[in-house]
Design an enzyme around this catalytic site. Structure first.
Site, PDB file in Angstrom:
ATOM      1  CB  CYS A  78      -0.893  -0.047   1.226  1.00  0.00           C
ATOM      2  SG  CYS A  78      -2.018   1.315   1.283  1.00  0.00           S
ATOM      3  CD  GLU A 116      -2.516  -9.218   4.835  1.00  0.00           C
ATOM      4  OE1 GLU A 116      -1.869  -9.578   5.803  1.00  0.00           O
ATOM      5  OE2 GLU A 116      -1.966  -8.748   3.800  1.00  0.00           O
ATOM      6  NE  ARG A 160       1.252 -11.856   9.790  1.00  0.00           N
ATOM      7  CZ  ARG A 160       2.532 -11.548   9.656  1.00  0.00           C
ATOM      8  NH1 ARG A 160       3.359 -11.688  10.659  1.00  0.00           N
ATOM      9  NH2 ARG A 160       3.005 -11.101   8.506  1.00  0.00           N
ATOM     10  NE  ARG A 162      -0.018  -8.128   8.576  1.00  0.00           N
ATOM     11  CZ  ARG A 162       0.828  -7.718   9.530  1.00  0.00           C
ATOM     12  NH1 ARG A 162       0.367  -7.110  10.605  1.00  0.00           N
ATOM     13  NH2 ARG A 162       2.132  -7.920   9.419  1.00  0.00           N
TER      14      ARG A 162
END
Ligand SMILES: C[S@@+](CC[C@H](N)C(=O)[O-])C[C@H]1O[C@@H](n2cnc3c(N)ncnc32)[C@H](O)[C@@H]1O
Length: 323
Positions: A78, A116, A160, A162
């Site tokens: 991104c 994601e 984690r 996300r």
């Protein structure tokens, strides 16, 4: 159920492919897109039959260049979308990799899109970018849901977080919920470690002394193997592994109980990296194979950037059970 035809964008090690396998749903990966030579080598080593369509920005005529598919997946890098300063004065997704997802999906019209990204995309700083992602998906005909999911809540002791985005061409059922029910688990970091770690992973006594000096801490005296966060200089007593990142930022160390009064402090092995990314790797089963040409850094980088395949399997199964 008909086989879901999948196109795996930004494939990395193939987190979507491994996750789909786990989901138990019928599927076929009809192609993938990846540009990193090491990622391609690893992907081909595990999925030799799937064709790479290369750089997504070069798929300029998707209808002619790509096979038909029902599901586009992608953990897209991104870059900032802002074109302020270029005279455009507002966010413009053209020329960004998200823009390429939109371009490809607008042409092919897959029924489903699974994306994601890092949690930060939901933060204040990226609010405009994220709104643009949502509005672009809507503009091309998709109903969108998103959520932050954490690996630790689905059976793998890694923290984690996300951001997961699911887009459906049409209108999702009113009570559709992207968040799968939490999986209760007593598994801790120690359950995901190698039974006989490579002696090369261990730090020498002098190196451990140096850590104590620099980090200003006492002897590492633990009752079970725990994660030590080099960056924050602290032990995680919650039995979780901190977020697996590429080795160049790797700040994870394992502290094991002392043996003969000697401290034991080491790096994570490659198998451990991948176990924390949800892969089953034991004496009987090895869900992912490593090309012999790739070293610790190259494979570790893939794990740090990859999808938790355990979570992906659960998420995909959960999503499709509601459609
Ligand atoms: C965050 S990683 C995705 C990891 C993947 N989901 C997995 O499970 O391993 C992003 C990937 O996008 C790839 N990539 C970057 N630019 C690309 C492009 N223009 N076309 C195709 N892939 C690209 C990178 O090489 C990297 O492997």
């Amino acid at each position: 159920m008909k086989k879901i035809r999948v196109f795996e964008g930004f494939a990395g090690y193939g987190g979507a492919s491994f996750g789909l396998k786990r989901s138990g749903l019928p599927y076929e990966v009809v192609g993938y897109s990846e540009i990193d030579p090491d990622a391609i080598e690893l992907y081909e080593y595990n999925f030799p039959e799937v064709k790479n369509y290369g750089d997504i920005t070069q798929i300029t005529n998707p209808k002619e260049q790509l096979p038909k598919f029902d599901l586009f997946t992608g953990g897209f890098p991104c870059q900032p979308f802002s074109t302020v300063g270029k005279g455009l004065g507002e966010l413009d997704i053209r020329g960004t990799l998200f823009g390429d997802i939109i371009r490809v999906c607008e042409a092919i019209e897959p029924k489903y899109i699974l994306l994601e990204n890092v949690r930060g995309l939901l933060g204040k700083k990226h609010k405009a970018t994220f709104q643009k992602i949502l509005s672009e998906l809507k503009r091309i005909g998709y109903d969108v849901r998103y959520a932050i999911l954490n690996s630790k809540d689905y059976g793998v002791p890694q923290t984690r977080d996300r951001l997961w985005i699911f887009a459906f061409r049409g209108v999702l059922p009113e009570n559709f919920d992207i968040v799968p029910p939490i999986v209760e688990s007593n598994l801790r970091l120690k359950d995901f470690l190698d039974k006989h770690p490579d002696p090369e992973l261990y730090r020498s006594e002098a190196q451990i002394r140096r850590i104590h000096e620099i980090h200003n801490n006492d002897t590492f005296d633990v009752e079970e193997p725990l994660c030590y966060d080099i960056y924050n200089r602290k032990i995680r007593y919650d039995g979780l592994c901190m977020t697996v990142t590429p080795p160049e930022h790797n700040v994870i160390r394992i502290i094991e109980p002392m043996v003969d009064g000697k401290e034991r402090f080491r790096k994570l092995s490659l198998d451990e990296h991948f176990r924390f990314m949800g892969f089953v790797i034991n004496e009987k089963e090895r869900e992912i194979k490593f090309p012999p040409t790739q070293n610790y850094t190259k494979l570790g980088r893939r794990a740090g950037n990859g999808w938790d395949v355990n979570l992906v399997g659960i998420l995909i199964k959960h999503i499709f059970s509601q459609l």
